[in-house]
Write a protein that holds these residues in place. Structure first.
Motif, PDB file in Angstrom:
ATOM      1  N   UNK A   1      -8.553  -8.261  -3.958  1.00  8.75           N
ATOM      2  CA  UNK A   1      -9.823  -8.668  -4.542  1.00  8.75           C
ATOM      3  C   UNK A   1     -10.369  -7.517  -5.384  1.00  8.75           C
ATOM      4  N   UNK A   2     -11.466  -7.767  -6.085  1.00  5.59           N
ATOM      5  CA  UNK A   2     -12.078  -6.739  -6.929  1.00  5.59           C
ATOM      6  C   UNK A   2     -12.360  -5.484  -6.103  1.00  5.59           C
TER       7      UNK A   2
ATOM      8  N   UNK B   1     -11.759 -10.712 -10.313  1.00  7.66           N
ATOM      9  CA  UNK B   1     -10.835 -11.769  -9.924  1.00  7.66           C
ATOM     10  C   UNK B   1      -9.999 -11.417  -8.706  1.00  7.66           C
ATOM     11  N   UNK B   2      -8.893 -12.144  -8.525  1.00  4.32           N
ATOM     12  CA  UNK B   2      -8.017 -11.968  -7.361  1.00  4.32           C
ATOM     13  C   UNK B   2      -6.568 -11.910  -7.830  1.00  4.32           C
ATOM     14  N   UNK B   3      -5.836 -10.936  -7.311  1.00  4.97           N
ATOM     15  CA  UNK B   3      -4.404 -10.791  -7.604  1.00  4.97           C
ATOM     16  C   UNK B   3      -3.608 -11.261  -6.387  1.00  4.97           C
ATOM     17  N   UNK B   4      -2.701 -12.227  -6.588  1.00  8.66           N
ATOM     18  CA  UNK B   4      -1.868 -12.753  -5.516  1.00  8.66           C
ATOM     19  C   UNK B   4      -0.398 -12.490  -5.839  1.00  8.66           C
ATOM     20  N   UNK B   5       0.309 -11.855  -4.931  1.00  5.53           N
ATOM     21  CA  UNK B   5       1.727 -11.550  -5.142  1.00  5.53           C
ATOM     22  C   UNK B   5       2.482 -11.674  -3.829  1.00  5.53           C
ATOM     23  N   UNK B   6       3.778 -11.864  -3.936  1.00  3.82           N
ATOM     24  CA  UNK B   6       4.673 -11.713  -2.791  1.00  3.82           C
ATOM     25  C   UNK B   6       5.544 -10.496  -3.079  1.00  3.82           C
ATOM     26  N   UNK B   7       5.678  -9.625  -2.103  1.00  4.52           N
ATOM     27  CA  UNK B   7       6.515  -8.436  -2.271  1.00  4.52           C
ATOM     28  C   UNK B   7       7.590  -8.446  -1.183  1.00  4.52           C
ATOM     29  N   UNK B   8       8.719  -7.847  -1.498  1.00  3.42           N
ATOM     30  CA  UNK B   8       9.805  -7.795  -0.529  1.00  3.42           C
ATOM     31  C   UNK B   8      10.850  -6.796  -0.954  1.00  3.42           C
TER      32      UNK B   8
ATOM     33  N   UNK C   1      -5.257  -0.462  -0.098  1.00  4.63           N
ATOM     34  CA  UNK C   1      -6.466  -1.271   0.058  1.00  4.63           C
ATOM     35  C   UNK C   1      -6.167  -2.678  -0.437  1.00  4.63           C
ATOM     36  N   UNK C   2      -5.691  -3.517   0.466  1.00  7.82           N
ATOM     37  CA  UNK C   2      -5.467  -4.922   0.132  1.00  7.82           C
ATOM     38  C   UNK C   2      -5.455  -5.728   1.421  1.00  7.82           C
ATOM     39  N   UNK C   3      -5.219  -7.020   1.310  1.00  5.97           N
ATOM     40  CA  UNK C   3      -5.036  -7.851   2.496  1.00  5.97           C
ATOM     41  C   UNK C   3      -3.697  -8.569   2.378  1.00  5.97           C
ATOM     42  N   UNK C   4      -3.145  -8.963   3.518  1.00  8.46           N
ATOM     43  CA  UNK C   4      -1.843  -9.632   3.552  1.00  8.46           C
ATOM     44  C   UNK C   4      -1.895 -10.828   4.479  1.00  8.46           C
ATOM     45  N   UNK C   5      -1.129 -11.846   4.121  1.00 13.16           N
ATOM     46  CA  UNK C   5      -1.082 -13.046   4.940  1.00 13.16           C
ATOM     47  C   UNK C   5      -0.581 -12.689   6.332  1.00 13.16           C
TER      48      UNK C   5
END
Length: 221
Positions: A88-89, A162-169, A42-46
């Motif tokens: 997001x929350x 709040x909001x958590x922003x990460x890049x994963x790879x 459950x998240x969103x991605x660019x």
């Protein structure tokens, strides 16, 4: 072996990246999940078609590749399949193991998470890696990176506020065996320490020779 990198990029560059990320450009994260992971993701991605996305990913990739500790510990053949994720929350990512093979049949030996915003900006959202005795919860400062075996079960705890922003790879290493990578990393640290204190000594040459010969024997080319 699990290891961290601090200050992958200067704070002002991390802030610049975050300021470019428009929430409207993010899509459902389930679109890049495997059939089982879709049930717990459950998240969103660019979105992959966002024009500035590839520029950001390339900047992060090059910063990783140029990082001496990353080179020494991961021995990357290629860094691939990077995603920029937004939580997001109420969002989380349940326990899962990363796909062994990704686009163009690239192997995932190591996974990494680059934290893009301050942990003070959100409650919850820890990366939790399951280990034999207990779970390891990880939440790092903006610009820091955690690198861990792709073979592990791991999850992202629910973001409370709040909001958590990460890049994963992911990394396909020149050495698929994690024990071999750890031996090479320890040898590299030893030869660098010897060089720092004693210069190009006979002891340095012996370790450098053994390390090079192990790399020839073990490399996955």
């Amino acid at each position: 072996m699990i290891f961290t990198l601090t200050n992958l990029l200067p704070p002002e560059e991390v802030t610049s990246i975050v300021n470019r990320l428009d929430p409207e450009d993010f899509i459902d994260g389930k679109l890049t999940a495997g059939w089982a992971a879709k049930r717990v993701k459950e998240n969103t991605q660019l979105g992959s078609k966002v024009s500035y996305g590839n520029e950001i990913k390339e900047k992060l990739k090059q910063a990783l590749i140029k990082h001496q500790k990353f080179q020494s510990a991961a021995r990357p053949k290629t860094v691939h399949s990077m995603l920029i994720s937004r939580y997001e929350a109420g969002m989380s990512y349940g326990a899962h193991v990363d796909n062994a093979l990704m686009g163009n049949h690239l192997r995932s030996d190591l996974s990494f998470t680059i934290f893009l915003n301050s942990p003070k900006g959100y409650e919850g959202g820890e990366l939790i890696i399951q280990e034999a005795e207990q779970d390891r919860a990880i939440k790092l400062e903006a610009g820091s990176v955690i690198v861990y075996p792709s073979s592990t079960l791991h999850r992202v705890a629910e973001v409370k506020t709040g909001v958590r922003l990460v890049a994963v790879g992911w990394v396909q290493s020149l050495f698929r065996d994690p024990a071999q990578r750890e031996i090479l990393y320890d040898l590299d640290r030893a030869r660098r320490s010897i060089f720092k204190t004693s210069g190009k000594s006979q002891e340095f040459d012996w370790i450098a020779k053994s390390m090079s010969n192990l790399m020839r024997q073990w490399s996955d080319m």
